[in-house]
Design a protein around this motif. Structure first.
Motif, mmCIF file in Angstrom:
data_model
loop_
_atom_site.group_PDB
_atom_site.id
_atom_site.type_symbol
_atom_site.label_atom_id
_atom_site.label_comp_id
_atom_site.label_asym_id
_atom_site.label_seq_id
_atom_site.Cartn_x
_atom_site.Cartn_y
_atom_site.Cartn_z
ATOM 1 N N THR A 1 -28.222 -24.725 44.309
ATOM 2 C CA THR A 1 -26.765 -24.898 44.335
ATOM 3 C C THR A 1 -26.344 -26.117 43.516
ATOM 4 O O THR A 1 -25.156 -26.314 43.292
ATOM 5 N N PHE A 2 -27.309 -26.957 43.149
ATOM 6 C CA PHE A 2 -27.071 -28.148 42.321
ATOM 7 C C PHE A 2 -26.197 -29.203 43.007
ATOM 8 O O PHE A 2 -25.780 -30.154 42.359
ATOM 9 N N ASN A 3 -25.927 -29.062 44.310
ATOM 10 C CA ASN A 3 -25.182 -30.112 45.012
ATOM 11 C C ASN A 3 -25.952 -31.426 44.973
ATOM 12 O O ASN A 3 -25.356 -32.489 44.867
ATOM 13 N N LEU B 1 -14.314 -29.532 54.043
ATOM 14 C CA LEU B 1 -15.287 -28.671 53.379
ATOM 15 C C LEU B 1 -16.005 -29.506 52.320
ATOM 16 O O LEU B 1 -15.376 -30.335 51.668
ATOM 17 N N TYR B 2 -17.317 -29.288 52.158
ATOM 18 C CA TYR B 2 -18.015 -30.049 51.114
ATOM 19 C C TYR B 2 -17.507 -29.601 49.754
ATOM 20 O O TYR B 2 -17.431 -28.410 49.475
ATOM 21 N N ARG B 3 -17.131 -30.572 48.924
ATOM 22 C CA ARG B 3 -16.568 -30.216 47.620
ATOM 23 C C ARG B 3 -17.667 -30.088 46.578
ATOM 24 O O ARG B 3 -17.859 -30.953 45.724
ATOM 25 N N GLY B 4 -18.400 -28.974 46.683
ATOM 26 C CA GLY B 4 -19.437 -28.701 45.706
ATOM 27 C C GLY B 4 -18.819 -28.220 44.402
ATOM 28 O O GLY B 4 -17.636 -27.907 44.354
ATOM 29 N N ARG B 5 -19.632 -28.157 43.364
ATOM 30 C CA ARG B 5 -19.102 -27.735 42.063
ATOM 31 C C ARG B 5 -19.571 -26.316 41.746
ATOM 32 O O ARG B 5 -19.853 -25.540 42.634
ATOM 33 N N GLU B 6 -19.650 -25.988 40.440
ATOM 34 C CA GLU B 6 -19.946 -24.616 40.016
ATOM 35 C C GLU B 6 -21.203 -24.072 40.700
ATOM 36 O O GLU B 6 -21.226 -22.924 41.144
ATOM 37 N N GLY B 7 -22.249 -24.922 40.773
ATOM 38 C CA GLY B 7 -23.513 -24.469 41.341
ATOM 39 C C GLY B 7 -23.353 -23.954 42.754
ATOM 40 O O GLY B 7 -23.834 -22.869 43.100
ATOM 41 N N LYS C 1 -35.321 -25.665 30.506
ATOM 42 C CA LYS C 1 -34.035 -26.342 30.297
ATOM 43 C C LYS C 1 -32.902 -25.710 31.112
ATOM 44 O O LYS C 1 -31.759 -26.148 31.039
ATOM 45 N N GLY C 2 -33.247 -24.677 31.902
ATOM 46 C CA GLY C 2 -32.237 -23.972 32.682
ATOM 47 C C GLY C 2 -31.399 -24.862 33.586
ATOM 48 O O GLY C 2 -30.169 -24.769 33.566
ATOM 49 N N PRO C 3 -32.043 -25.733 34.399
ATOM 50 C CA PRO C 3 -31.237 -26.566 35.298
ATOM 51 C C PRO C 3 -30.223 -27.439 34.555
ATOM 52 O O PRO C 3 -29.145 -27.719 35.069
ATOM 53 N N ARG C 4 -30.580 -27.857 33.337
ATOM 54 C CA ARG C 4 -29.657 -28.725 32.600
ATOM 55 C C ARG C 4 -28.450 -27.949 32.078
ATOM 56 O O ARG C 4 -27.372 -28.502 31.932
ATOM 57 N N TYR C 5 -28.656 -26.656 31.777
ATOM 58 C CA TYR C 5 -27.568 -25.857 31.202
ATOM 59 C C TYR C 5 -26.948 -24.893 32.209
ATOM 60 O O TYR C 5 -26.249 -23.973 31.819
ATOM 61 N N GLN C 6 -27.211 -25.120 33.511
ATOM 62 C CA GLN C 6 -26.701 -24.168 34.507
ATOM 63 C C GLN C 6 -25.185 -24.043 34.464
ATOM 64 O O GLN C 6 -24.642 -22.964 34.665
#
Lengths: 250, 125
Positions: free
Chosen positions: A221-223, B9-15, B91-96
């Protein structure tokens, strides 16, 4: 003398403003549920959220409870949820937050709240202990230092930066619902040794993280990556451990 | 109503939101497949009964639900590829985040022509 004379002049240049801080408070002796409490304080453009908490504690309500030690982003004591996101109170400047609305400050999620912003960190440190965060070697001790090339050192450089503030672990939706999951921080701690060329305990650590509650619980989820105050690419480190397990290549 | 206002609510982002959307679309598609297998299996019981059941689908409400179904499948498919890349591409995690934007763009590019054509069938007769 000069410095003293100049100080008031310098501080008058810094703009001051009114800030409303909305605190999530819980007193285990009198409350059955946490409650919100608002405080409006006058702060300066150079102040951090931690300074606002200090002002409230020192001037308004001494019973406000939170952790902080160094106050300079290294000890990892004051991770809290500021405006819904895990941040260090000592690294979050008030001027970077929208000040027209109250700033919400809550304890980090997924751990038992003991009082106000203080949570029980024991499960968090237990998870870290269980991945054996120390150098494991065999054979005789070398008479000189254990040598390592800059490339080998760079392999795990990112994960050496961890300050164990729990901002990553308590931002993880999996950890909120399943406290048995090791959590991002323990995996970061394991990564630091698994990919260290001097260490010989990689297999043991990989075996621990291959558990049902190990790396496979990560849902990317990258949080954790967004929350890390040290800028560690936490999810990337977890993915590297997963791939090391899949392909048995460290 | 809770006695005290709940925590935010936790303010998570796109991920985080892509993960939530992936779950929601995944569970939704599961329930569709459940119904789909049942109604298709009906043809083995009696072709007439099958035709009768399929005929009840031919109304605008089911037509709109089909838009939702295709939207869910398209998102789930592309985001699934994004997750595969996050898992297996170093490099996936960097460009997620970039890949998430790509998922959104591809979703719109495929959904716009589909919705136009599909709804013209549903409402055009």
């Amino acid at each position: 003398m000069t410095a003293v004379a100049e100080a008031p002049a310098a501080s008058s240049v810094v703009p001051s403003f009114q800030v409303t801080v909305r605190l999530r408070r819980f007193n285990p002796e009198s409350d059955t549920e946490p409650r919100w409490e608002d405080h409006t304080v006058t702060m300066h453009g150079t102040d951090r959220v931690l300074d606002a908490l200090h002002k409230i504690k020192w001037e308004i309500d001494g019973s406000l409870t939170f952790r902080r030690s160094c106050a300079h982003g290294i000890c990892g004591s004051d991770a809290m949820r500021i405006n819904g996101r895990n941040r260090l109170a000592c690294k979050t400047l008030l001027k970077d937050l929208p000040l027209d609305k109250p700033i919400t400050v809550e304890p980090i999620k997924g751990m038992t709240v003991l009082k106000d912003l203080v949570v029980d960190m024991d499960p968090f440190f237990e998870a870290y202990k269980s991945i054996m965060p120390f150098l494991i070697t065999s054979g005789n001790e070398p008479t000189r230092e254990r040598r390592q090339s800059p490339e080998e050192r760079a392999r795990y450089d990112d994960t050496t930066k961890c300050i164990m503030c729990a901002a990553c672990t308590s931002s993880c939706p999996i950890y909120w619902t399943d406290g048995q999951y090791f959590g991002p921080q323990a995996i970061v701690g394991a990564h630091r040794f698994i990919f260290d060329s001097r260490d010989e305990g990689a297999e043991q650590r990989l075996e621990i993280l291959n558990d049902r509650d190990g790396v496979w619980r990560c849902r990317t989820t990258f949080n954790c990556t967004d929350a890390c105050p040290r800028g560690i690419e936490v999810t990337k480190a977890i993915q590297e451990v997963k791939r090391a397990l899949l392909f048995r290549r460290v | 109503m809770p006695k005290a206002p709940a925590g935010t609510l936790y303010r998570g982002r796109e991920g985080m939101w892509s993960w939530v959307a992936h779950r929601v679309t995944g569970v939704g598609i599961f329930f569709f497949l459940f119904a789909h297998i049942l109604d298709t299996a009906l043809v083995r019981v009696s072709p007439e009964a099958y035709n009768e059941v399929i005929a009840t689908y031919k109304n605008p409400i089911v037509g709109l639900m089909e838009v939702g179904l295709v939207g869910a499948v398209v998102f789930h498919a592309f985001n699934g590829l994004r997750i595969v890349l996050v898992d297996f591409w170093s490099k996936g995690p960097r460009y997620q985040r970039h890949m998430f934007v790509a998922v959104g763009v591809l979703w719109v590019v495929l959904m716009v022509p589909f919705v136009i054509r599909h709804l013209s069938h549903v409402f055009g007769g």
